[in-house]
Design an enzyme around this catalytic site. Structure first.
Site, short mmCIF file in Angstrom:
data_model
loop_
_atom_site.label_atom_id
_atom_site.label_comp_id
_atom_site.label_asym_id
_atom_site.label_seq_id
_atom_site.Cartn_x
_atom_site.Cartn_y
_atom_site.Cartn_z
N HIS A 179 0.85 -1.30 -0.09
CA HIS A 179 0.14 0.07 0.07
C HIS A 179 0.92 1.08 0.10
O HIS A 179 1.85 1.40 0.59
CB HIS A 179 -1.05 -0.05 1.05
CG HIS A 179 -2.27 1.08 1.02
ND1 HIS A 179 -2.05 2.27 1.38
CD2 HIS A 179 -3.59 0.64 0.62
CE1 HIS A 179 -3.28 2.94 1.16
NE2 HIS A 179 -4.02 1.89 0.29
N ASP B 277 -8.03 -5.41 0.15
CA ASP B 277 -8.58 -5.99 -1.13
C ASP B 277 -8.36 -7.30 -1.47
O ASP B 277 -8.69 -8.32 -2.18
CB ASP B 277 -8.39 -5.26 -2.45
CG ASP B 277 -9.01 -3.79 -2.26
OD1 ASP B 277 -10.49 -4.05 -1.95
OD2 ASP B 277 -8.42 -2.89 -2.67
N1 CMC Z 1 4.22 -7.55 -4.96
C1 CMC Z 1 5.54 -7.51 -5.18
N2 CMC Z 1 6.28 -6.62 -5.17
C2 CMC Z 1 6.09 -5.36 -4.66
C3 CMC Z 1 4.44 -5.12 -4.62
C4 CMC Z 1 3.75 -6.45 -4.75
N3 CMC Z 1 2.37 -6.55 -4.53
N4 CMC Z 1 4.08 -3.97 -4.29
C5 CMC Z 1 5.31 -3.31 -4.18
N5 CMC Z 1 6.25 -4.21 -4.23
C6 CMC Z 1 7.68 -3.98 -4.50
C7 CMC Z 1 8.02 -2.95 -5.75
O1 CMC Z 1 8.56 -3.81 -6.72
C8 CMC Z 1 9.10 -2.17 -5.31
O2 CMC Z 1 10.41 -2.79 -5.24
P1 CMC Z 1 11.76 -2.27 -5.27
O3 CMC Z 1 12.13 -1.28 -4.10
O4 CMC Z 1 12.76 -3.25 -5.22
O5 CMC Z 1 11.62 -1.49 -6.72
C9 CMC Z 1 8.64 -1.72 -3.70
O6 CMC Z 1 7.98 -2.93 -3.20
C10 CMC Z 1 7.92 -0.44 -3.49
O7 CMC Z 1 6.96 -0.60 -4.24
P2 CMC Z 1 6.12 0.66 -5.04
O8 CMC Z 1 5.46 0.14 -6.29
O9 CMC Z 1 7.19 1.51 -5.24
O10 CMC Z 1 5.19 1.03 -4.24
P3 CMC Z 1 4.07 2.09 -4.15
O11 CMC Z 1 3.79 2.64 -2.80
O12 CMC Z 1 4.30 3.15 -5.28
O13 CMC Z 1 2.90 0.98 -4.75
C11 CMC Z 1 0.86 -0.12 -4.79
C12 CMC Z 1 1.67 0.76 -3.68
C13 CMC Z 1 -0.49 -0.57 -3.77
C14 CMC Z 1 0.35 0.36 -5.99
C15 CMC Z 1 1.75 -1.65 -4.95
O14 CMC Z 1 2.17 -2.19 -3.51
C16 CMC Z 1 0.82 -2.52 -5.65
O15 CMC Z 1 0.85 -2.32 -7.03
N6 CMC Z 1 0.42 -3.71 -4.97
C17 CMC Z 1 -0.51 -4.57 -5.75
C18 CMC Z 1 -1.86 -3.92 -6.14
C19 CMC Z 1 -2.86 -3.50 -4.83
O16 CMC Z 1 -3.08 -4.74 -4.00
N7 CMC Z 1 -3.54 -2.45 -5.06
C20 CMC Z 1 -4.44 -2.06 -4.01
C21 CMC Z 1 -4.07 -1.17 -2.96
S1 CMC Z 1 -5.34 -1.06 -1.45
C22 CMC Z 1 -6.59 -0.64 -2.20
C23 CMC Z 1 -6.52 1.13 -2.28
O17 CMC Z 1 -6.71 1.81 -1.07
O18 CMC Z 1 -6.76 1.64 -3.26
#
Ligand code: CMC
Length: 435
Positions: free
Chosen positions: A313, A370
């Site tokens: 998240h 989710d």
């Molecule tokens: N699976 C594997 N690796 C992950 C995941 C995941 N679900 N989420 C983040 N990472 C890794 C990412 O590859 C990155 O690694 P590195 O630092 O080595 O490059 C690190 O963790 C940080 O990730 P980020 O994408 O920079 O983090 P963010 O804060 O920009 O993204 C997120 C948050 C929710 C978009 C992401 O965690 C994700 O895509 N999760 C899966 C989709 C999901 O479940 N979304 C629903 C969020 S809850 C509903 C809502 O409130 O809208």
């Protein structure tokens, strides 16, 4: 501290400027850098708004490190335990919990506004049977602006409140109609004698097009309770992508239904509201418990596009308080319905494997709301492509509350970010034959 400031120095020009640090009721200090460009001739670069507060708001507070979520100051755990969804919607919109009489009036108004214009209903006939329900939702909600536009004065607070309540009332009707259209069943009209969640389930699943809640097809109150809980947990989440979209569209003075349609479009993506649908698709792809280690390895491999959906998240970096509440309900609903046992077993295996894995621990990636919501929706017989629509019904309460809040503040400027231009410098046009 009350008069603390942030001092920014441009090491190239030697110019420096001091910026006031604003303090809210809770949360981090926030530097007011609105005059930065004027003072130092530079912008800030913050794609994804990692460190930028786009507005002041009194609606929702999140402490991502401590796993705190408050609606108008009330902890989500307390509201989830005791409220009905419309009570929470009233709280978000008005700032205070309703009295019994206020709640009764609000529920009556919502029921009264649940009906949609017959011409709007006909819009569904224009969609192909296999159109994604989110595509229908975004289109039909946007079309409400054609029904409520010329007479709508968004400068009038009463009219704004009426538009917001109308949106909450009509959303389940439009959502259920999207589903009925996709399965070729007749539209079911809303009923005033049912609660918000019962009415939605009736419009979704009624066989006779009138009575789902009769002796043959009784709606289990525990399932209504689970739906009510999911709606409360999804009702608001401060300046998330879809709410920020509603605010950005609203900042131009656009029609409120068009603003909500913009929010629905932003919600659709798998990184936001589409995550619960993506979780179920991911579990289907994993297939069985034996495959879990292989998929955990794929999620950790940066050369593999596979991500563990329902994990991580942007704000919660320890645990998502909504996930803690919903996890319990997930167990209760599944033990009651005895549905999706294999699916739940697989979900638990994924959850346990990730929670023990160093990669997920180090990056603070925990199951979010989710991860569980899709499993509950599945047990309620909601089709997978309707999951994000369910999220949209609930989040409408947040969207309209933020729209109301921003419209109340006459100083709200049009949302207009700056950019770091990295395209070609100025160059001269060459006519077709000379390129
Ligand atoms: N699976 C594997 N690796 C992950 C995941 C995941 N679900 N989420 C983040 N990472 C890794 C990412 O590859 C990155 O690694 P590195 O630092 O080595 O490059 C690190 O963790 C940080 O990730 P980020 O994408 O920079 O983090 P963010 O804060 O920009 O993204 C997120 C948050 C929710 C978009 C992401 O965690 C994700 O895509 N999760 C899966 C989709 C999901 O479940 N979304 C629903 C969020 S809850 C509903 C809502 O409130 O809208």
């Amino acid at each position: 501290m009350a008069n603390d400031t942030l001092l920014i120095k441009h090491t190239g020009t030697g110019k420096q400027a001091e910026y006031p640090l604003l303090t809210g009721t809770l949360g981090a200090e926030t530097a007011d850098i609105r005059s930065l460009y004027k003072d130092l001739d530079c912008f800030t670069y913050d794609p994804g708004f990692m460190a930028t507060a786009s507005c002041k708001s009194k609606i929702t507070y999140i402490d991502g490190d401590k796993g705190v979520l408050l609606y108008r100051g009330y902890p989500i755990e307390q509201l989830a335990e005791s409220c009905e969804f419309t009570e929470v919607a009233y709280l978000l919109m008005n700032g205070e919990l309703p009295s019994e009489a206020q709640l009764l009036d609000f529920n009556l108004e919502i029921s009264d506004r649940a009906i949609i214009h017959e011409s709007l209903r006909k819009f569904f006939d224009g969609f192909h049977y296999d159109a994604h329900p989110m595509a229908m939702l975004v289109g039909v909600v946007g079309s409400l602006s054609a029904f409520y536009h010329s007479e709508l004065n968004i400068k009038d607070p009463d009219q704004r409140m009426r538009s917001a309540t109308r949106m909450i009332g009509k959303m389940p009707t439009i959502a259920a109609a999207s589903f009925r259209h996709s399965v070729g069943r007749p539209f079911v009209y809303p009923r005033m004698d049912l609660s918000y969640c019962e009415n939605f389930l009736n419009m979704m699943f009624s066989r006779s097009s009138q009575n789902y809640i009769d002796q043959d097809h009784y709606i289990d109150p525990d399932l209504v309770k689970a739906l009510n809980l999911l709606f409360i947990l999804h009702a608001d989440h401060e300046q998330n992508a879809s709410t920020s979209t509603v605010r950005l569209a609203g900042s131009t003075g656009a029609n409120p239904y068009a603003c909500v349609a913009a929010g629905i479009a932003a919600l659709w993506g798998p990184a936001h509201g589409g995550a619960n649908e993506a979780v179920l698709n991911m579990l289907a792809e994993i297939g069985s418990v034996e495959n879990v280690p292989k998929y955990i390895a794929k999620a950790k491999d940066h050369n593999d596009p596979f991500r563990l959906m329902g994990f991580g998240h942007r704000v919660y970096k320890n645990f998502d308080p909504r996930a803690t509440i919903i996890r319990k309900t997930c167990h209760e609903v599944l033990s009651k319905t005895h549905k999706n046992d294999a699916l739940f077993e697989l979900a638990l295996a994924v959850e346990q494997a990730a929670l023990k894995d160093d990669y997920f621990i180090e990056k603070k990636l925990y199951p979010n709301v989710d991860f569980y919501s899709g499993i509950i929706y599945k047990a309620l017989n909601i089709p997978v492509d309707m999951f994000t629509v369910m999220f949209a019904i609930a989040r409408t309460a947040g969207w309209v509350s933020h729209w109301l809040e921003m419209m109340e503040d006459p100083s709200t400027p049009i949302g207009r970010p700056r950019q770091l231009y990295v395209g070609p410098p100025r160059r001269d046009f060459l006519p077709l034959g000379n390129r």
